[in-house]
Design an enzyme around this catalytic site. Structure first.
Site, PDB file in Angstrom:
ATOM      1  N   LYS A 117       2.785 -65.275 -39.906  1.00  0.00           N
ATOM      2  CA  LYS A 117       2.228 -65.960 -38.816  1.00  0.00           C
ATOM      3  C   LYS A 117       1.303 -66.870 -39.409  1.00  0.00           C
ATOM      4  O   LYS A 117       0.463 -66.606 -40.474  1.00  0.00           O
ATOM      5  CB  LYS A 117       1.307 -64.849 -38.106  1.00  0.00           C
ATOM      6  CG  LYS A 117       0.392 -65.461 -36.742  1.00  0.00           C
ATOM      7  CD  LYS A 117       0.092 -64.029 -36.063  1.00  0.00           C
ATOM      8  CE  LYS A 117      -1.254 -64.523 -35.470  1.00  0.00           C
ATOM      9  NZ  LYS A 117      -1.930 -63.360 -34.449  1.00  0.00           N
TER      10      LYS A 117
ATOM     11  N   HIS B 151      -1.298 -68.955 -37.794  1.00  0.00           N
ATOM     12  CA  HIS B 151      -2.470 -69.126 -36.959  1.00  0.00           C
ATOM     13  C   HIS B 151      -3.114 -67.758 -36.731  1.00  0.00           C
ATOM     14  O   HIS B 151      -2.687 -66.777 -37.384  1.00  0.00           O
ATOM     15  CB  HIS B 151      -2.097 -69.655 -35.671  1.00  0.00           C
ATOM     16  CG  HIS B 151      -1.195 -68.903 -34.625  1.00  0.00           C
ATOM     17  ND1 HIS B 151       0.188 -68.613 -35.176  1.00  0.00           N
ATOM     18  CD2 HIS B 151      -1.655 -67.877 -33.810  1.00  0.00           C
ATOM     19  CE1 HIS B 151       0.559 -67.663 -34.034  1.00  0.00           C
ATOM     20  NE2 HIS B 151      -0.340 -67.462 -33.418  1.00  0.00           N
TER      21      HIS B 151
END
Ligand SMILES: O=P(O)(O)OC[C@H]1O[C@H](OP(=O)(O)OP(=O)(O)O)[C@H](O)[C@@H]1O
Length: 221
Positions: A108, A110
Protein backbone atom coordinates in the site's frame (compact mmCIF):
# COMPACT_ATOMS: atom_id res chain seq x y z
CA UNK A 1 3.16 -43.39 17.05
CA UNK A 2 1.44 -41.88 20.06
CA UNK A 3 -1.59 -39.78 19.31
CA UNK A 4 -1.89 -36.85 21.72
CA UNK A 5 -5.35 -35.95 22.96
CA UNK A 6 -5.35 -32.53 21.22
CA UNK A 7 -4.56 -34.32 17.95
CA UNK A 8 -7.42 -36.78 18.42
CA UNK A 9 -9.73 -33.86 19.20
CA UNK A 10 -8.47 -31.88 16.20
CA UNK A 11 -9.05 -34.76 13.77
CA UNK A 12 -12.58 -35.37 15.03
CA UNK A 13 -13.25 -31.59 14.91
CA UNK A 14 -11.91 -31.42 11.32
CA UNK A 15 -14.10 -34.34 10.25
CA UNK A 16 -17.17 -32.84 11.97
CA UNK A 17 -16.61 -29.53 10.09
CA UNK A 18 -16.14 -31.24 6.72
CA UNK A 19 -12.53 -30.00 6.65
CA UNK A 20 -11.13 -33.52 6.59
CA UNK A 21 -13.02 -35.88 4.32
CA UNK A 22 -12.50 -39.32 2.84
CA UNK A 23 -13.30 -40.47 -0.70
CA UNK A 24 -11.71 -40.20 -4.14
CA UNK A 25 -9.97 -36.90 -4.74
CA UNK A 26 -7.61 -35.79 -7.48
CA UNK A 27 -5.03 -33.34 -6.10
CA UNK A 28 -3.34 -30.44 -7.89
CA UNK A 29 -0.31 -32.76 -8.17
CA UNK A 30 -2.45 -35.21 -10.16
CA UNK A 31 -2.22 -37.79 -7.38
CA UNK A 32 -5.41 -39.62 -6.52
CA UNK A 33 -5.87 -39.21 -2.80
CA UNK A 34 -8.26 -41.08 -0.47
CA UNK A 35 -8.57 -37.98 1.70
CA UNK A 36 -8.79 -34.22 1.37
CA UNK A 37 -8.14 -31.41 3.83
CA UNK A 38 -9.82 -28.06 3.21
CA UNK A 39 -9.11 -25.60 6.03
CA UNK A 40 -11.32 -23.01 4.31
CA UNK A 41 -14.27 -24.83 5.85
CA UNK A 42 -13.36 -23.60 9.32
CA UNK A 43 -15.57 -20.65 8.57
CA UNK A 44 -17.32 -19.55 11.74
CA UNK A 45 -16.28 -17.72 14.90
CA UNK A 46 -16.50 -20.82 17.07
CA UNK A 47 -14.55 -23.02 14.68
CA UNK A 48 -11.85 -20.37 14.15
CA UNK A 49 -11.55 -19.94 17.89
CA UNK A 50 -11.06 -23.70 18.36
CA UNK A 51 -8.64 -23.84 15.46
CA UNK A 52 -6.48 -21.21 17.20
CA UNK A 53 -6.51 -23.37 20.33
CA UNK A 54 -5.24 -26.38 18.35
CA UNK A 55 -2.40 -24.34 16.87
CA UNK A 56 -1.57 -23.09 20.38
CA UNK A 57 -1.67 -26.69 21.69
CA UNK A 58 0.70 -27.87 18.95
CA UNK A 59 3.07 -24.95 19.65
CA UNK A 60 3.08 -25.75 23.34
CA UNK A 61 3.53 -29.52 22.78
CA UNK A 62 6.51 -28.86 20.51
CA UNK A 63 8.01 -25.94 22.44
CA UNK A 64 11.34 -27.74 22.88
CA UNK A 65 11.89 -27.67 19.12
CA UNK A 66 10.40 -24.27 18.35
CA UNK A 67 12.17 -22.66 21.28
CA UNK A 68 11.09 -19.06 21.83
CA UNK A 69 9.36 -16.65 19.46
CA UNK A 70 8.21 -13.03 19.66
CA UNK A 71 5.82 -12.66 16.73
CA UNK A 72 3.35 -15.04 15.04
CA UNK A 73 3.31 -14.23 11.32
CA UNK A 74 0.52 -15.31 8.95
CA UNK A 75 1.16 -15.19 5.17
CA UNK A 76 -1.71 -13.58 3.21
CA UNK A 77 -4.40 -14.49 2.85
CA UNK A 78 -5.23 -17.67 4.66
CA UNK A 79 -2.51 -17.16 7.24
CA UNK A 80 -4.12 -13.91 8.43
CA UNK A 81 -7.00 -15.27 10.50
CA UNK A 82 -4.70 -18.09 11.63
CA UNK A 83 -2.08 -15.80 13.18
CA UNK A 84 -4.81 -13.76 14.87
CA UNK A 85 -6.63 -16.84 16.21
CA UNK A 86 -3.35 -18.36 17.43
CA UNK A 87 -2.20 -15.34 19.46
CA UNK A 88 -5.69 -14.93 20.93
CA UNK A 89 -5.62 -18.61 22.00
CA UNK A 90 -2.14 -18.17 23.54
CA UNK A 91 -3.31 -15.04 25.41
CA UNK A 92 -6.48 -16.70 26.70
CA UNK A 93 -5.00 -20.12 27.42
CA UNK A 94 -1.54 -19.27 28.75
CA UNK A 95 -1.87 -15.60 29.68
CA UNK A 96 1.04 -14.81 27.35
CA UNK A 97 0.71 -11.69 25.20
CA UNK A 98 2.44 -12.57 21.92
CA UNK A 99 2.58 -10.16 18.97
CA UNK A 100 1.31 -10.92 15.48
CA UNK A 101 1.84 -9.61 11.96
CA UNK A 102 0.86 -10.43 8.42
CA UNK A 103 1.72 -9.22 4.93
CA UNK A 104 -0.36 -7.56 2.26
CA UNK A 105 -0.18 -9.26 -1.11
CA UNK A 106 -0.05 -5.81 -2.70
CA UNK A 107 1.95 -3.12 -0.93
CA UNK A 108 0.00 0.00 0.00
CA UNK A 109 1.45 3.40 -0.93
CA UNK A 110 -0.78 5.70 1.13
CA UNK A 111 -1.62 5.98 4.82
CA UNK A 112 0.90 4.03 6.88
CA UNK A 113 2.05 2.32 3.64
CA UNK A 114 4.12 -0.81 3.29
CA UNK A 115 3.30 -4.45 3.08
CA UNK A 116 3.51 -5.64 6.69
CA UNK A 117 0.62 -5.06 9.08
CA UNK A 118 0.94 -5.54 12.81
CA UNK A 119 4.05 -5.92 14.95
CA UNK A 120 7.43 -4.77 13.65
CA UNK A 121 9.59 -7.78 12.75
CA UNK A 122 13.09 -6.34 13.00
CA UNK A 123 15.39 -8.27 15.32
CA UNK A 124 12.60 -10.61 16.41
CA UNK A 125 12.10 -14.38 16.28
CA UNK A 126 9.18 -15.19 14.02
CA UNK A 127 6.84 -18.17 14.10
CA UNK A 128 5.00 -18.58 10.78
CA UNK A 129 1.52 -20.13 10.76
CA UNK A 130 -0.28 -21.30 7.65
CA UNK A 131 -2.92 -23.90 6.80
CA UNK A 132 -0.82 -26.21 4.65
CA UNK A 133 2.51 -26.39 2.84
CA UNK A 134 2.26 -27.83 -0.66
CA UNK A 135 5.28 -26.86 -2.74
CA UNK A 136 6.62 -24.48 -0.09
CA UNK A 137 6.22 -21.29 -2.12
CA UNK A 138 4.27 -19.37 0.54
CA UNK A 139 6.83 -20.23 3.23
CA UNK A 140 9.76 -19.22 1.01
CA UNK A 141 8.04 -15.88 0.39
CA UNK A 142 7.56 -15.46 4.14
CA UNK A 143 11.25 -16.22 4.64
CA UNK A 144 12.15 -13.43 2.22
CA UNK A 145 10.00 -11.02 4.25
CA UNK A 146 11.57 -12.19 7.52
CA UNK A 147 15.13 -11.83 6.19
CA UNK A 148 14.47 -8.44 4.64
CA UNK A 149 13.13 -7.26 7.98
CA UNK A 150 16.28 -8.44 9.77
CA UNK A 151 14.36 -11.06 11.74
CA UNK A 152 14.92 -14.82 12.20
CA UNK A 153 12.67 -17.81 11.71
CA UNK A 154 11.77 -19.69 14.92
CA UNK A 155 9.62 -22.27 13.15
CA UNK A 156 6.53 -22.92 11.08
CA UNK A 157 3.19 -24.39 12.18
CA UNK A 158 0.63 -25.86 9.78
CA UNK A 159 -2.59 -27.77 10.34
CA UNK A 160 -1.62 -30.96 8.54
CA UNK A 161 1.53 -32.59 7.18
CA UNK A 162 0.61 -34.95 4.36
CA UNK A 163 4.08 -36.53 4.69
CA UNK A 164 4.33 -37.22 0.98
CA UNK A 165 7.24 -37.10 -1.40
CA UNK A 166 7.69 -34.08 -3.62
CA UNK A 167 6.89 -34.47 -7.29
CA UNK A 168 10.47 -34.30 -8.58
CA UNK A 169 11.82 -37.52 -10.20
CA UNK A 170 14.29 -38.19 -7.42
CA UNK A 171 12.50 -36.44 -4.63
CA UNK A 172 12.62 -38.60 -1.51
CA UNK A 173 11.72 -35.70 0.76
CA UNK A 174 8.49 -33.86 1.43
CA UNK A 175 8.24 -30.11 0.87
CA UNK A 176 8.15 -29.78 4.67
CA UNK A 177 11.40 -31.72 5.11
CA UNK A 178 13.03 -29.59 2.41
CA UNK A 179 12.01 -26.40 4.21
CA UNK A 180 13.30 -27.69 7.55
CA UNK A 181 16.62 -28.48 5.94
CA UNK A 182 16.89 -25.30 3.92
CA UNK A 183 16.09 -22.93 6.79
CA UNK A 184 17.27 -24.97 9.78
CA UNK A 185 14.00 -24.43 11.64
CA UNK A 186 11.29 -26.91 12.67
CA UNK A 187 8.02 -27.26 10.77
CA UNK A 188 5.38 -28.50 13.19
CA UNK A 189 1.98 -29.82 12.10
CA UNK A 190 -1.03 -30.08 14.39
CA UNK A 191 -1.47 -33.53 12.83
CA UNK A 192 0.39 -35.66 10.29
CA UNK A 193 -0.98 -38.22 7.86
CA UNK A 194 0.42 -40.82 10.29
CA UNK A 195 -1.71 -39.34 13.09
CA UNK A 196 -4.80 -39.44 10.89
CA UNK A 197 -4.18 -43.12 10.03
CA UNK A 198 -3.68 -43.88 13.72
CA UNK A 199 -6.98 -42.15 14.56
CA UNK A 200 -8.86 -44.03 11.83
CA UNK A 201 -7.47 -47.32 13.17
CA UNK A 202 -8.72 -46.48 16.67
CA UNK A 203 -12.14 -45.85 15.13
CA UNK A 204 -12.08 -49.02 12.97
CA UNK A 205 -12.77 -46.67 10.07
CA UNK A 206 -13.26 -48.23 6.64
CA UNK A 207 -10.83 -45.80 4.98
CA UNK A 208 -7.76 -47.21 6.78
CA UNK A 209 -6.75 -49.61 3.99
CA UNK A 210 -6.93 -46.93 1.28
CA UNK A 211 -5.01 -44.47 3.47
CA UNK A 212 -2.26 -46.98 4.14
CA UNK A 213 -1.99 -47.83 0.48
CA UNK A 214 -1.66 -44.14 -0.38
CA UNK A 215 1.05 -43.78 2.24
CA UNK A 216 2.97 -46.78 0.83
CA UNK A 217 2.84 -45.27 -2.64
CA UNK A 218 3.61 -41.59 -1.95
CA UNK A 219 4.73 -41.39 1.68
CA UNK A 220 8.17 -40.27 2.85
CA UNK A 221 10.15 -42.50 5.20
O1 LIG B 1 3.34 -24.43 -0.26
P1 LIG B 1 2.59 -23.70 -1.35
O2 LIG B 1 2.77 -24.36 -2.68
O3 LIG B 1 2.89 -22.24 -1.37
O4 LIG B 1 1.04 -23.91 -1.08
C1 LIG B 1 0.45 -23.60 0.16
C2 LIG B 1 -0.03 -22.18 0.19
O5 LIG B 1 -1.04 -22.03 -0.82
C3 LIG B 1 -2.22 -21.50 -0.21
O6 LIG B 1 -2.23 -20.11 -0.26
P2 LIG B 1 -2.25 -19.26 -1.60
O7 LIG B 1 -0.85 -18.92 -1.99
O8 LIG B 1 -3.08 -19.97 -2.62
O9 LIG B 1 -2.92 -17.91 -1.15
P3 LIG B 1 -4.25 -17.63 -0.29
O10 LIG B 1 -3.85 -17.84 1.14
O11 LIG B 1 -4.53 -16.22 -0.63
O12 LIG B 1 -5.29 -18.62 -0.74
C4 LIG B 1 -2.13 -21.94 1.24
O13 LIG B 1 -2.90 -21.15 2.10
C5 LIG B 1 -0.65 -21.84 1.52
O14 LIG B 1 -0.28 -20.55 1.91
Amino acid sequence: MVLEQYQRDFISFAIANGVLSFGDYTLKSGRKSPYFFNAGKFSSGASLSKLGQYYAAAISARSAEINSFDVVFGPAYKGIPLCAATVIAIANGEGRDVQYAFNRKEAKDHGEGGSIVGAALQGKRILVVDDVITAGTAIRESMDIIREAGATLAGVVVAIDRQEKGRGENSAQSAIQEIEQQYGAPVVAVVTLGNVVEYLKEQNNESVAAMEEYRREYGVN
